[in-house]
Design an enzyme around this catalytic site. Structure first.
Site, short mmCIF file in Angstrom:
data_model
loop_
_atom_site.label_atom_id
_atom_site.label_comp_id
_atom_site.label_asym_id
_atom_site.label_seq_id
_atom_site.Cartn_x
_atom_site.Cartn_y
_atom_site.Cartn_z
N PRO A 49 0.86 -1.19 0.00
CA PRO A 49 0.00 0.00 0.00
C PRO A 49 0.89 1.23 0.00
O PRO A 49 1.82 1.32 0.80
CB PRO A 49 -0.78 -0.12 1.32
CG PRO A 49 0.03 -1.03 2.18
CD PRO A 49 0.82 -1.92 1.27
N MET A 50 0.64 2.20 -0.88
CA MET A 50 1.47 3.42 -0.91
C MET A 50 0.60 4.63 -1.20
O MET A 50 0.00 4.74 -2.29
CB MET A 50 2.57 3.29 -1.97
CG MET A 50 3.60 2.24 -1.62
SD MET A 50 4.95 2.14 -2.82
CE MET A 50 5.98 3.50 -2.31
N GLN A 103 -6.79 -1.09 2.72
CA GLN A 103 -6.13 -0.83 4.00
C GLN A 103 -6.81 0.34 4.71
O GLN A 103 -6.99 1.41 4.11
CB GLN A 103 -4.65 -0.49 3.81
CG GLN A 103 -3.94 -0.39 5.15
CD GLN A 103 -2.52 0.14 5.06
OE1 GLN A 103 -2.30 1.28 4.67
NE2 GLN A 103 -1.56 -0.68 5.41
N CYS A 133 2.26 3.01 9.91
CA CYS A 133 2.55 4.33 9.34
C CYS A 133 3.17 5.24 10.42
O CYS A 133 2.57 5.46 11.47
CB CYS A 133 1.27 4.98 8.78
SG CYS A 133 1.62 6.62 8.10
N ASN A 233 8.44 -7.41 4.30
CA ASN A 233 8.49 -6.15 3.54
C ASN A 233 9.68 -5.31 4.01
O ASN A 233 10.03 -5.31 5.19
CB ASN A 233 7.17 -5.38 3.77
CG ASN A 233 7.20 -3.95 3.23
OD1 ASN A 233 6.97 -2.99 3.97
ND2 ASN A 233 7.47 -3.80 1.96
N GLY A 257 7.48 -2.29 -2.21
CA GLY A 257 6.96 -0.93 -2.23
C GLY A 257 7.67 -0.06 -3.25
O GLY A 257 7.35 -0.05 -4.44
N ARG A 258 8.71 0.66 -2.79
CA ARG A 258 9.31 1.71 -3.63
C ARG A 258 9.88 1.19 -4.94
O ARG A 258 9.76 1.86 -5.97
CB ARG A 258 10.37 2.46 -2.82
CG ARG A 258 9.75 3.32 -1.73
CD ARG A 258 10.73 3.71 -0.67
NE ARG A 258 11.21 2.55 0.08
CZ ARG A 258 12.11 2.61 1.05
NH1 ARG A 258 12.64 3.76 1.37
NH2 ARG A 258 12.47 1.51 1.68
C1 LIG Z 1 5.28 7.28 -0.71
C2 LIG Z 1 4.96 6.16 0.25
C3 LIG Z 1 3.66 5.95 0.67
C4 LIG Z 1 3.35 4.92 1.55
N1 LIG Z 1 2.05 4.73 1.94
C5 LIG Z 1 1.73 3.69 2.76
C6 LIG Z 1 0.39 3.42 3.11
O1 LIG Z 1 -0.55 4.11 2.68
N2 LIG Z 1 0.15 2.35 3.94
C7 LIG Z 1 1.17 1.56 4.42
O2 LIG Z 1 0.91 0.61 5.15
N3 LIG Z 1 2.44 1.80 4.08
C8 LIG Z 1 2.75 2.82 3.26
N4 LIG Z 1 4.04 3.01 2.87
C9 LIG Z 1 5.07 2.03 3.27
C10 LIG Z 1 5.19 0.92 2.22
O3 LIG Z 1 4.00 0.18 2.13
C11 LIG Z 1 6.34 -0.05 2.58
O4 LIG Z 1 6.07 -0.61 3.83
C12 LIG Z 1 7.69 0.66 2.66
O5 LIG Z 1 7.89 1.51 1.55
C13 LIG Z 1 8.83 -0.37 2.75
O6 LIG Z 1 8.86 -1.21 1.62
P1 LIG Z 1 9.91 -0.93 0.41
O7 LIG Z 1 11.30 -0.91 1.03
O8 LIG Z 1 9.71 -2.08 -0.52
O9 LIG Z 1 9.58 0.38 -0.17
C14 LIG Z 1 4.37 4.06 2.03
C15 LIG Z 1 5.69 4.27 1.59
C16 LIG Z 1 6.00 5.30 0.74
C17 LIG Z 1 7.42 5.49 0.28
#
Ligand SMILES: Cc1cc2nc3c(=O)[nH]c(=O)nc-3n(C[C@H](O)[C@H](O)[C@H](O)COP(=O)(O)O)c2cc1C
Length: 356
Positions: A49-50, A103, A133, A233, A257-258
């Protein structure tokens, strides 16, 4: 009622043909599957989720690249329960992205339960509770990762949502609030005891935000501690990292995610590696098609002007790592409609010098 997304330039036909193979194919090819409660996913790869990124058009893109499950961004439980139209819009879905996890975030058990019911009625296939978060705006309301400091409230929320929610339920957490309070094991245990079907661990402390390195050993420890599926994750930077996380931690699912926001094709690459096949980066013509496809999907959802604005952020992400792309990136701000997008792309993507 016909879905707005089905009636856009280009019709229903995806420009990119990359629909995921049927589950049976994946079984044959040793692609690990994932069951969350009654949900049978076609593979174990999940788009994180992002906020600001995992809107409906983007979810449809990553789905086509092979993600087994996609999530909405976090949606305010209070906003849903107050029937706010702007918040309800986050629940809009399309059959091609299914299954979809919605979510929700909040800190009041009865409001979270009400929000879960609304998500279910809107067609969600799974509900997820945000307990990870670290953003100030969320934490100061007692929601998101600040719940990790209140195990009792964690149990009240999961119990209330479980009672209200007849579909699979998961919770997304961090390793703890801070290194001084590393309570992921206790929290995961509570989550399981209260009836959730899966737990996702972003293996950083909330106090870290997104800095430092994710410590996957926490994923391994949570996996050893609970019986429900554990989704790992944090810091999948390359397709190989996904395989490494699985081997190192034994996790059941892998959430990206990213890297997927920048390179949505990472899901296809991981699946290729798992089949023992090469996992090349897409060439220029595929990247061009992807951008057009994404723009078309956005246009259907918000019109050309809105699509152009949203697309600018994605263009910056999609251009990451492209050779000689400084002029392309410099001109992204000029994109205001399909015509200007085509001009930008013709300049870069038709130049053989730029082929990797
Ligand atoms: C721009 C952005 C928005 C995000 N929004 C959410 C969100 O709405 N809900 C959530 O549980 N995590 C959110 N995250 C966290 C990501 O879901 C994930 O846990 C985090 O980026 C780590 O994973 P990665 O290293 O693969 O990016 C967000 C992260 C980023 C960078």
């Amino acid at each position: 009622m016909p879905c707005a997304l089905c009636h856009v330039r280009g019709g229903n036909k995806p420009i990119i043909k990359m629909n995921t193979p049927p589950i049976e194919d994946n079984l044959e090819k040793n692609i690990p599957m994932l069951h969350i409660g009654s949900l049978r996913l076609e593979n174990h790869l999940i788009m994180a989720p992002m906020a600001g990124i995992t809107n409906l058009p983007f979810r449809m893109m990553v789905k086509r690249y092979g993600a087994g499950l996609v999530f909405t961004e976090m949606v305010s439980a209070m906003g849903l329960s107050l029937n706010q139209q702007k918040t309800l819009a986050y629940l809009k879905s399309h059959p091609q992205e299914k299954p979809l996890a919605v979510q929700i975030f909040g800190n009041k058990p009865h409001v979270m339960a009400e929000a879960a019911k609304i998500a279910v009625d809107a067609g969600a296939n799974m509900v997820d509770i945000n307990m990870g978060c670290p953003v100030k705006k969320v934490v100061k309301t007692g929601a998101g990762a600040s719940l990790l400091k209140n195990p009792r409230l964690v149990s009240e929320i999961v119990l209330a949502v479980r009672k209200a929610c007849p579909i699979p339920l998961s919770v997304k957490i961090r390793s703890g609030w801070s290194p001084a309070a590393p309570n992921a094991l206790d929290i995961a245990h509570i989550i399981e005891d209260c009836g959730a079907d899966a737990v996702t661990l972003h293996a950083r402390f909330a106090s870290q935000g997104f800095s430092g390195q994710a410590d996957w050993s926490w994923i391994k420890r949570v996996k050893q501690h609970v019986g429900i599926p554990v989704i790992g994750n944090g810091d999948i930077l390359t397709p190989q990292n996904a395989l490494d996380m699985k081997t190192e931690t034994g996790c059941d699912g892998i959430m990206i995610g990213r890297s997927a926001a920048n390179h949505p094709w990472i899901f296809r690459q991981v699946l290729q590696l798992e089949k023992g096949l090469p996992a090349p980066e897409p060439g220029l013509s595929e990247r061009r098609s992807l951008i057009l496809e994404h723009f078309n999907l956005l246009s259907r959802a918000t019109g050309e002007k809105g699509a152009a604005l949203t697309m600018r952020g994605f263009l910056l992400r999609y251009a990451k790592g492209l050779p000689n792309s400084s002029r392309f990136r410099g001109n992204i701000a000029q994109v205001k409609d399909l015509q200007s997008l085509m001009t930008l792309m013709d300049d870069y993507f038709h130049d053989p010098e730029n082929e990797e």
